[in-house]
Write an enzyme that holds these catalytic residues in place. Structure first.
Site, mmCIF file in Angstrom:
data_model
loop_
_atom_site.group_PDB
_atom_site.id
_atom_site.type_symbol
_atom_site.label_atom_id
_atom_site.label_comp_id
_atom_site.label_asym_id
_atom_site.label_seq_id
_atom_site.Cartn_x
_atom_site.Cartn_y
_atom_site.Cartn_z
ATOM 1 N N LYS A 158 20.506 -3.778 -18.188
ATOM 2 C CA LYS A 158 21.100 -3.458 -16.888
ATOM 3 C C LYS A 158 20.159 -3.937 -15.784
ATOM 4 O O LYS A 158 19.143 -3.322 -15.494
ATOM 5 C CB LYS A 158 21.332 -1.957 -16.724
ATOM 6 N N GLU A 169 7.550 2.088 -18.271
ATOM 7 C CA GLU A 169 6.515 1.280 -17.629
ATOM 8 C C GLU A 169 6.688 1.501 -16.135
ATOM 9 O O GLU A 169 7.660 1.026 -15.550
ATOM 10 C CB GLU A 169 6.689 -0.184 -18.044
ATOM 11 N N CYS A 218 3.808 -3.909 -10.210
ATOM 12 C CA CYS A 218 3.301 -2.581 -10.591
ATOM 13 C C CYS A 218 1.786 -2.598 -10.736
ATOM 14 O O CYS A 218 1.122 -1.607 -10.482
ATOM 15 C CB CYS A 218 3.961 -2.144 -11.885
ATOM 16 N N GLU A 224 1.927 4.515 -4.221
ATOM 17 C CA GLU A 224 2.246 3.107 -4.443
ATOM 18 C C GLU A 224 3.047 2.594 -3.246
ATOM 19 O O GLU A 224 4.138 3.087 -2.964
ATOM 20 C CB GLU A 224 3.072 2.970 -5.725
#
Ligand code: NAP
Ligand code: MG
Length: 482
Positions: free
Chosen positions: A177, A251, A286, A385
């Site tokens: 997806k 992750e 990331c 982040e």
């Protein structure tokens, strides 16, 4: 305009049940560049049924690992022959600079597939052992079943390859997806799957929004979920899968630190790498090293050099080959990053360069590449982040304190150490509580070695032979005695 009206299910282009459409918007022009069907739960059911049939009755899980390796290689080859087209589509979807996207978005993905093709034939799928109780035992790595890959928008083909490679090697059909920001490149992936002549249902691709995404997680015919994306969503997916005892790999985000030791030689090339480790893909990775730790002794010198290097970066149209920093993926992401710029300033951080929006780019979701000095690790910009082109330079007293600051984070994904003594750098790296640490390099991973997070950066590993295990179940066969 790239208009797609079908979904890729069971090796065919299938008309969707859903009437919904996802519009893909260029972050550079803010105009719609394509549309794809927004799959409904009924469409997802079809895709999962195709994967289930491929698992229960199809040839793929029953082929030898060598035959599956050939299939993975054919897929890699079919992607390579479309490499420039795919890179351009991704740059148009998410603003990834074209100077970076051919390698970072496409060849990184085909290299991962090639690596898994190589591993598939050499992996220990069957391990015959002497039993402890009189019978010999055979330990099998059986395929886990039907897998689902939930893909983010930042490096869509690469992250798809992180799921496809091990799933294909292990004999698991998969439903991918893509994120609603980047579904168009997945259509080129589907075309490559057709060219690779894989059995029907081995790879199915259905773009969908959030509620339909949720339907994939809870579907009883999905045995394993592999997710890459934000920690907030990852936590939710972990909860849902935990409740169902479904296998899951997460992750997630990071807030990685580059530790600059006092003996680091920061010549122009090294400084370029250090900056890249934080700002590659417009800071939307990331593993971005968004905290740069520098001793008080060298703080003024290194901060100034970082400011000069970041200030010299060319910002603009991602399709311009000279451009190093493109726009952020979406308006909401630009606004989010702008919020962090304000948070930094109001907490007392000093913008050495940047800190706002580029005046010469009124259209497009641009943010100035920014270096914040005088940052302390407790500030929001050092803890959360940001996912944008923002570096925070944090001073430290000595090496021990630098390691403490690096580890003072809820995340634990990546990191780097910059030094002229490689062995000492490796000793420092071993004290950093993250999944990957590089010495004098902007690499956030190596395809041959495990990649994944400590702490809130995730659960499980991808890449290397370790990346295959999560797509398998261990099965022990107790052979006849004697
Ligand atoms: P996200 O919300 O975590 O989405 C990633 C993927 O998960 C998308 O395909 C998303 O589709 C899907 N998803 C979200 N909720 C879901 C659910 N309940 N069930 C099934 N699928 C679901 O990431 P984002 O909104 O694109 O970005 C937000 C932040 O995430 C960024 O600012 C960044 O900090 C972080 N991020 C991290 C990474 C990474 O590599 N670690 C990658 C991308 C983003 P929908 O969008 O349709 O929900
Ligand atoms: Mg999203």
């Amino acid at each position: 305009m790239d208009v797609r009206d079908k979904l890729f299910i069971g090796g065919e282009w299938v008309k969707p049940e859903s009437k919904g459409v996802i519009e893909v918007i260029s972050p550079h022009t803010e105009e719609v560049i394509g549309t794809v069907p927004d799959a409904s739960p009924a469409d997802i059911d079809k895709a999962i049924a195709a994967a289930r049939a491929a698992f229960d009755d199809g040839p793929w899980p029953r082929m030898s690992p060598e035959e599956r390796a050939e299939g993975i290689k054919r897929l890699s080859g079919a992607l390579q022959s479309r490499a420039q087209d795919i890179a351009d589509v991704i740059s148009n979807e998410n603003g990834s600079p074209s100077s970076w996207s051919i390698m970072g978005q496409v060849f990184s993905a085909t290299m991962v597939l090639d690596m898994y093709a190589g591993l598939a034939s050499g992996y220990t799928w069957v391990d015959d052992r002497t039993g402890a109780l009189g019978s010999p035992v055979r330990v099998l790595r059986a395929p886990v079943g039907v897998a689902a890959g939930i893909i983010p928008w930042n490096v869509p083909l690469f992250i798809s390859a992180l799921k496809l490679g091990p799933a294909m090697a292990a004999g698991c059909p998969i439903v991918l997806k893509p994120a609603p920001e980047t579904p168009l490149d997945a259509y080129l992936l589907a075309e490559a799957v057709i060219e690779a002549d894989l059995p029907p249902g081995v790879i199915n691709i259905v773009a969908a929004g959030r509620e339909t995404g949720e339907h994939i997680l809870t579907h009883p015919d999905v045995d394993k979920v592999s997710f890459t994306g934000s920690t907030a969503v990852g936590r939710h997916i972990g909860e849902v899968c935990g409740g169902l005892l479904k296998r899951v790999t997460l992750e997630l985000g990071g807030k990685s630190a580059a530790i600059v030791l006092d003996d680091a030689e920061l010549d122009e090339a090294t400084m370029g790498n250090l900056v890249m480790s934080g700002l590659m893909n417009n800071g939307q990775v990331c593993g971005a090293q968004s905290r740069i730790l520098v001793s008080k002794k060298r703080y003024a010198e290194v901060t100034e050099a970082l400011g000069a290097a970041v200030g010299a970066l060319k910002v603009g149209d991602p399709m311009d080959a000279e451009v190093q920093i493109g726009p952020l993926v979406a308006e909401r992401q630009r606004d989010r990053v702008a919020g962090y710029l304000e948070a930094g300033k109001s907490a007392g951080a000093r913008a050495v360069v940047g800190g706002g929006f580029p005046e010469d780019l009124p259209t497009g979701w641009y943010v100035e590449p920014t270096v914040f000095a005088d940052v302390t690790n407790d500030m929001k910009i050092a803890q959360e982040e940001i996912f944008g082109p923002v570096l925070s330079v944090i001073p430290y007293d000595d090496e021990a304190q630098a390691i403490k600051i690096a580890n003072d984070s809820e995340y634990g994904l990546c990191g780097s150490v910059w030094t002229s003594d490689g062995e000492h750098g490796a000793a420092v790296a071993a004290q950093v509580r993250t999944g990957v640490v590089a010495i004098n390099s902007s690499m956030i991973l190596d395809f041959n070695a495990p990649f994944g997070g400590f702490k809130q950066s995730g659960i499980g590993r991808e890449l290397g032979p370790e990346g295959i295990a999560p797509y398998t179940e261990l099965q022990t066969i107790i052979l006849p005695p004697g």
